[in-house]
Design a protein around this motif. Sequence first.
Motif, PDB file in Angstrom:
ATOM      1  N   THR A 185       0.804  -1.223   0.000  1.00 32.98           N
ATOM      2  CA  THR A 185       0.000   0.000   0.000  1.00 32.98           C
ATOM      3  C   THR A 185       0.836   1.272   0.000  1.00 32.98           C
ATOM      4  N   MET A 186       2.122   1.133   0.294  1.00 29.71           N
ATOM      5  CA  MET A 186       3.016   2.293   0.325  1.00 29.71           C
ATOM      6  C   MET A 186       4.320   1.948  -0.373  1.00 29.71           C
ATOM      7  N   LEU A 187       5.132   2.969  -0.574  1.00 30.92           N
ATOM      8  CA  LEU A 187       6.479   2.780  -1.095  1.00 30.92           C
ATOM      9  C   LEU A 187       7.431   2.811   0.092  1.00 30.92           C
ATOM     10  N   LEU A 188       7.947   1.667   0.463  1.00 28.90           N
ATOM     11  CA  LEU A 188       8.821   1.588   1.627  1.00 28.90           C
ATOM     12  C   LEU A 188      10.270   1.785   1.212  1.00 28.90           C
ATOM     13  N   SER A 189      10.981   2.552   1.998  1.00 32.85           N
ATOM     14  CA  SER A 189      12.411   2.704   1.763  1.00 32.85           C
ATOM     15  C   SER A 189      13.095   1.349   1.909  1.00 32.85           C
ATOM     16  N   PRO A 190      14.016   0.991   1.006  1.00 31.08           N
ATOM     17  CA  PRO A 190      14.765  -0.254   1.181  1.00 31.08           C
ATOM     18  C   PRO A 190      15.461  -0.339   2.537  1.00 31.08           C
ATOM     19  N   ALA A 218       5.814 -14.295   0.624  1.00 25.78           N
ATOM     20  CA  ALA A 218       4.958 -13.219   0.107  1.00 25.78           C
ATOM     21  C   ALA A 218       5.696 -11.881   0.023  1.00 25.78           C
ATOM     22  N   ILE A 219       6.845 -11.773   0.699  1.00 20.61           N
ATOM     23  CA  ILE A 219       7.527 -10.483   0.776  1.00 20.61           C
ATOM     24  C   ILE A 219       8.093 -10.032  -0.564  1.00 20.61           C
ATOM     25  N   PRO A 220       8.816 -10.889  -1.331  1.00 17.69           N
ATOM     26  CA  PRO A 220       9.394 -10.399  -2.596  1.00 17.69           C
ATOM     27  C   PRO A 220       8.365  -9.805  -3.551  1.00 17.69           C
ATOM     28  N   LYS A 221       7.215 -10.445  -3.690  1.00 20.50           N
ATOM     29  CA  LYS A 221       6.198  -9.927  -4.611  1.00 20.50           C
ATOM     30  C   LYS A 221       5.656  -8.587  -4.122  1.00 20.50           C
ATOM     31  N   ALA A 222       5.470  -8.484  -2.782  1.00 21.62           N
ATOM     32  CA  ALA A 222       4.959  -7.221  -2.240  1.00 21.62           C
ATOM     33  C   ALA A 222       5.973  -6.095  -2.438  1.00 21.62           C
ATOM     34  N   LEU A 223       7.261  -6.413  -2.293  1.00 22.72           N
ATOM     35  CA  LEU A 223       8.292  -5.393  -2.433  1.00 22.72           C
ATOM     36  C   LEU A 223       8.502  -4.984  -3.882  1.00 22.72           C
ATOM     37  N   ASN A 273      19.562   2.098 -11.909  1.00 24.37           N
ATOM     38  CA  ASN A 273      18.392   1.836 -11.050  1.00 24.37           C
ATOM     39  C   ASN A 273      18.785   1.023  -9.820  1.00 24.37           C
ATOM     40  N   ARG A 274      19.589  -0.001 -10.031  1.00 22.42           N
ATOM     41  CA  ARG A 274      20.021  -0.826  -8.905  1.00 22.42           C
ATOM     42  C   ARG A 274      20.955  -0.055  -7.973  1.00 22.42           C
ATOM     43  N   GLU A 275      21.828   0.800  -8.537  1.00 21.43           N
ATOM     44  CA  GLU A 275      22.705   1.623  -7.704  1.00 21.43           C
ATOM     45  C   GLU A 275      21.888   2.538  -6.793  1.00 21.43           C
ATOM     46  N   MET A 276      20.833   3.087  -7.329  1.00 23.00           N
ATOM     47  CA  MET A 276      20.003   3.972  -6.520  1.00 23.00           C
ATOM     48  C   MET A 276      19.249   3.192  -5.444  1.00 23.00           C
ATOM     49  N   HIS A 277      18.840   1.983  -5.755  1.00 23.39           N
ATOM     50  CA  HIS A 277      18.248   1.123  -4.737  1.00 23.39           C
ATOM     51  C   HIS A 277      19.258   0.857  -3.618  1.00 23.39           C
ATOM     52  N   ASP A 278      20.509   0.555  -4.000  1.00 23.43           N
ATOM     53  CA  ASP A 278      21.543   0.279  -2.998  1.00 23.43           C
ATOM     54  C   ASP A 278      21.795   1.498  -2.120  1.00 23.43           C
ATOM     55  N   LEU A 279      21.811   2.691  -2.723  1.00 26.31           N
ATOM     56  CA  LEU A 279      21.997   3.907  -1.937  1.00 26.31           C
ATOM     57  C   LEU A 279      20.880   4.056  -0.900  1.00 26.31           C
ATOM     58  N   CYS A 280      19.641   3.812  -1.341  1.00 25.55           N
ATOM     59  CA  CYS A 280      18.499   3.965  -0.437  1.00 25.55           C
ATOM     60  C   CYS A 280      18.459   2.853   0.613  1.00 25.55           C
ATOM     61  N   THR A 323      21.147   1.721   2.182  1.00 26.22           N
ATOM     62  CA  THR A 323      22.113   2.066   3.225  1.00 26.22           C
ATOM     63  C   THR A 323      21.822   3.426   3.856  1.00 26.22           C
ATOM     64  N   PHE A 324      21.348   4.374   3.049  1.00 26.94           N
ATOM     65  CA  PHE A 324      21.147   5.732   3.566  1.00 26.94           C
ATOM     66  C   PHE A 324      19.689   6.011   3.926  1.00 26.94           C
ATOM     67  N   GLY A 325      18.775   5.349   3.273  1.00 26.52           N
ATOM     68  CA  GLY A 325      17.359   5.678   3.412  1.00 26.52           C
ATOM     69  C   GLY A 325      16.887   6.407   2.165  1.00 26.52           C
ATOM     70  N   GLY A 326      15.575   6.461   1.962  1.00 29.11           N
ATOM     71  CA  GLY A 326      15.038   7.145   0.798  1.00 29.11           C
ATOM     72  C   GLY A 326      14.343   6.196  -0.158  1.00 29.11           C
ATOM     73  N   ILE A 327      13.754   6.792  -1.195  1.00 28.78           N
ATOM     74  CA  ILE A 327      13.005   6.028  -2.188  1.00 28.78           C
ATOM     75  C   ILE A 327      13.482   6.442  -3.577  1.00 28.78           C
ATOM     76  N   PRO A 328      13.896   5.473  -4.443  1.00 32.81           N
ATOM     77  CA  PRO A 328      14.358   5.797  -5.796  1.00 32.81           C
ATOM     78  C   PRO A 328      13.231   5.635  -6.818  1.00 32.81           C
ATOM     79  N   PHE A 329      13.285   6.431  -7.876  1.00 30.16           N
ATOM     80  CA  PHE A 329      12.290   6.345  -8.945  1.00 30.16           C
ATOM     81  C   PHE A 329      12.994   6.405 -10.298  1.00 30.16           C
ATOM     82  N   HIS A 330      12.351   5.799 -11.296  1.00 31.22           N
ATOM     83  CA  HIS A 330      12.839   5.870 -12.674  1.00 31.22           C
ATOM     84  C   HIS A 330      11.677   6.336 -13.551  1.00 31.22           C
TER      85      HIS A 330
END
Length: 838
Positions: free
Chosen positions: A16-21, A97-102, A170-177, A179-186
Amino acid sequence: MDISLRLEELVNDAGTMLLSPKEVTIRLDLISSSMFARRIRVEVHHRDQKYIWGSVDVDPPILLARGEVSEGVAYHIFGDVYPETSSEQKVLDSLRAIPKALWRYDIRPMGGIGWKFDSIRTSLTRSIERLSDGKVDRRVAAIYADLDNFKALNDQAGHDSGDTAIRTVNREMHDLCRTFGGIPFHPSGDEYYLILPVDSLLEMMDALQAMRVRIKSLVFESIAGDSINIDITMGVQLIDGLASFEAIEAALKDAEASTKALPDAGDASGVAVKRRGRISIASRQFAVGESVSMRNYLQLGAILIRRSAQSPYATFNDPRLGLMELIARRVGPEETQTLKQQINEALAWLDIAISPECIPEALLGQSHPKLLPWPAIALAVASGILQHHMRTGSQEPPSVELYVAVDSNQIEVRADRKLVWEMPLSTEQDAERVVICSPDVLSRDGALIGVQVGFSTQPVLSKMLSLPNHVFSKVVVVDDRPSSGGGLPDFWQAAVALVCQVAASKSGNCCVIGWGPDAAKSETIRRLRHQQLVDIDEITMLSSVKSARVQEIVEHIGRTVIVVDDFDQLVSSIYESGGIVWEGHELLDLPADAEIGLFKRQGIDHQTLGAVDGIRCRTAAQAYPTVIDVLRRDADRVSADEAHQELRELTSFKIVLESPLTSRLPSYLMAQKDDMDRYVKTVLLDERGRLGSKFRMFGQFDAFRKELASCYTGQNKNKSTRRALLVVPHEAKDGACAPEGLVSVWASPRIGTGPEGAGIVDWVFNWRTVEAFIGLPYSMYGSIELASCLMDNLIADCGEIPGGLRIGTLTYVALSLHMRVDGVHPRISKLIVDSSSE
């Protein structure tokens, strides 16, 4: 919470939301700490990229589950222990169920989260709010990025290589988020968005720079066999306040615009040119604010460095300075060549133009001008060097002697007289030198206390730049509204007690600096300066500091207290008197009931209308301590005043006095009776007084007297009226609300209630906002005296009538009744209640 429920909650939130990695990783680590496997890692494999949530530092060796998220997208779940029991197997089933939800494959066509989906728009605000929950700095950064040399990569290596580059970033931005927090978009093509928390500007800039280094190191082979590299350009806009979808989109547009340089004056095309390979901080102005002197600018920077050295706050608001500070902290003063090289690389990456003008916006403001004064860079380096010395694990203050110096053609940072860093200057300057750290500065280990007379009166520069409150050990705010708005004295006892309490928390001598309109005339400042006597025993009781220590503190403050008129004086005074906060900032406010305790008392007979609604008492002497007791025990509404100081508050609180003319003051307030009489006479009764004059506007005072008298005289005598009302007009000032403390006075004759009710007039006084310790006794006493004076007018207007005229009940209504909840005010409330029980 049960593990299965935690997993279910995580799946629901991810759907239901976009969770930070990073949030997902933290939650997976927490869940795995209570299940069969102590380490859990979830991987999603999209084409040639691997997205990871969960354990990263340690690779769990056992493949627990695998499957498909969607066509061509697989998931793997790893752990360090395989499930053995049926209950553990159920937990593993929940994990699937977690991978599909993420992943939510419908919004990730190239691996990164898309932007133009309805589900993104509807969930974005809630998702971003989670990034800053519990953070000191609740702002977020909206970052626009696009790839450099991408067209050449597509043309020379083919679109497959271009797609690989897009997926890799895209994957680099996921990795940044992660470790640091945040949400990446493309959003599309070679463009990217990042929404990051900025609780740590230093680490944010460092993480972005590290990501850029990794992206630059990617090597692609052209069709001709040549190597091709890409780079990334970024723009940043910081968002303060509600991060709605519209606010985020606007911020991203600002961030994108910041990456483009304005065309040269001779450029006929008028097209803005992209600043390739750089990061730009959005600003709507090229330069902001007025410049200050070199000395004032360096002293301001020195203050921020000293007072922020181990606090949770960023030393400077500008993230570009934060990055250079972080580099200096990490490298230290010994590797001078490495430090110079890394600072120069950062300057080349950061979109900075150097200004000869000392504009404080980069140190204090939020708009991050394109032009940075060159002393700001030296201050950032000096701050990092000080933090390098303070983060070596020692519990002792740093021994380094650190200063920034300017001569005619360069600025330099020296540590223990050794040159650490230098920069040539473009214009000749007068010699200046500011000390960041020295034995003398370290010897100033007492509390630095600000006394602010008025809620919003801290000296400011143009653009309303002011010092952050964490520069001080404590800012004691003296509420001047009673004196400026209602003729009441400020509550100096609580302010002086709080100053002593903060001063006693440090071993050294404190420094007290006061400011505000007519601060020198404030009762609090006069007491601190010994222009009026201070009762040591009273301050001892209120502050819970030993009498001898209070005496010592008061004598020291009387000799040394400083009152400043403007920003320059404030900065200079703090620089000369303030030391380094090397042990970390402490919360000096005690909890509301700290060291006070709750108690049972007898002796006041009152009937409550409902604990937080009101009370009924016979006299004001009974009512006052009773109200204080209700406020401190039962008020559960927490609010804040204009200085952001926490209050305990009762709203629409009613006090009914059955015999208001009897015992108008409790014994412990009798010493203030002369001041209260002066307040009544000059503010309420005088027809030229602040409130007395308002009663006489529009002819209402004469009409009020006539209306009341008509109830007892003439042809209509023995009539009832509800029209006998005095209203204090609300005159807006410069379009802003500026109501007085008193709202209205209503008189209600008792007519038709039998012989015992004849000649009785009940009174109702409505007050807008009332502070409990000064405002309440003064305004309640004033209400009684004003009602008595108006009754004398009525008797004079009516002459002799059978049975005479007299006051019945007096009802006092406070729309807001409040007290502060620092360590001093609750202690005062206990003393007031205790005194009424004796």
